[in-house]
Write an enzyme that holds these catalytic residues in place. Structure first.
Site, PDB file in Angstrom:
ATOM      1  CE  LYS A  38       2.310   8.859  -5.400  1.00  0.00           C
ATOM      2  NZ  LYS A  38       2.171   7.439  -4.999  1.00  0.00           N
TER       3      LYS A  38
HETATM    4  C1  E4P Z   1       2.533   6.710  -1.482  1.00  0.00           C
HETATM    5  O1  E4P Z   1       2.053   7.590  -2.157  1.00  0.00           O
HETATM    6  C2  E4P Z   1       3.040   5.441  -2.038  1.00  0.00           C
HETATM    7  O2  E4P Z   1       2.164   4.936  -3.009  1.00  0.00           O
HETATM    8  C3  E4P Z   1       3.249   4.346  -1.034  1.00  0.00           C
HETATM    9  O3  E4P Z   1       3.044   4.712   0.283  1.00  0.00           O
HETATM   10  C4  E4P Z   1       4.488   3.611  -1.277  1.00  0.00           C
HETATM   11  O4  E4P Z   1       4.617   2.611  -0.327  1.00  0.00           O
HETATM   12  P1  E4P Z   1       5.494   1.318  -0.614  1.00  0.00           P
HETATM   13  O5  E4P Z   1       6.897   1.765  -0.785  1.00  0.00           O
HETATM   14  O6  E4P Z   1       5.304   0.452   0.566  1.00  0.00           O
HETATM   15  O7  E4P Z   1       4.931   0.686  -1.833  1.00  0.00           O
END
Ligand code: E4P
Length: 223
Positions: free
Chosen positions: A84
């Site tokens: 990512k």
């Molecule tokens: C998705 O890939 C993310 O890790 C996640 O949903 C982020 O969520 P958050 O903003 O609640 O941490």
């Protein structure tokens, strides 16, 4: 639609895997920091527990070279890792350069919160765009409809990028699925809610009470 668990906790991952409903795992820096102070060990355990790909985020946001060097390391660490990269000019540029440099590297862009950002990810050739619609809905306290327009744009321009939704409540989950989200990821506590509905509980309790009033503890013959 594939279902992923957003977690770095092997117990949660294995439980969801045992339910037979998950295809892989998403993580983020917050989740990895919950795994203790050995980041590599946490990642290794997540990979061991996951039935499929594991999304892992590089650390940082603006320094393109540091994003790229971490991405190279993660790519070498396991072929199941989808790296990512952060949304932003550095992340998008890093993605374009890494794709040229390492054929086969798997790259996603994370923390995407608008159609315009998603378009850039598609144009740059991301394998996956991680749309933070669930967290955004919580923050704005209103429904956010990003999936349908993003899917339409990707179709219009022939971008093969898959759309990942960060889900929260079962209601929104249904809407993301109808709009054609390719992957929905949810934290363990939200994933559990997908199985549940108050009306289901009511009907099941009713069935069991009626049965018990006549047959007590008996069930059909078990073989
Ligand atoms: C998705 O890939 C993310 O890790 C996640 O949903 C982020 O969520 P958050 O903003 O609640 O941490």
């Amino acid at each position: 639609m594939q279902l992923f668990i957003d977690s770095s906790n092997p117990k949660e991952i294995l439980q969801a895997r045992e339910w037979g409903i998950i295809d892989g795992v998403t993580t983020n820096p917050t989740l990895i920091s919950k795994g203790g102070n050995d980041m590599q060990e946490t990642l290794r355990r997540v990979l061991e527990a996951s039935p499929g790909p594991v999304f892992c985020q590089v650390i940082g946001w603006r320094d393109r070279e540091r994003l790229k060097s971490q991405a190279r390391w993660l790519h070498r660490f396991s072929e199941r890792i989808i790296v990512k990269l952060p949304m932003g000019a550095a992340g998008i540029q890093a993605l374009i350069e890494l794709k040229k440099e390492i054929p086969g590297i798997r790259l996603a862009v994370t923390a995407v919160a608008s159609v315009a950002q998603a378009y850039l990810c598609g144009k740059a050739g991301a394998e996956v765009v991680a749309i933070f619609n669930g967290p955004l809905e919580l923050e704005l306290d209103q429904e956010v409809n990003l999936i349908a327009p993003v899917k339409q744009i990707f179709r219009n321009y022939g971008f093969p990028t898959r759309v990942l939704s960060a889900g929260r409540y079962p209601g929104s989950f249904g809407k993301y699925a109808v709009a054609g989200t390719d992957i929905c990821t949810m934290r363990f506590e939200f994933l559990k809610l997908l199985f549940e509905h108050a009306f289901t509980d009511k009907r099941m309790n009713g069935f069991l009470a009626d049965w018990k009033s006549v047959f007590g503890e008996q069930v059909w013959p078990e073989t």
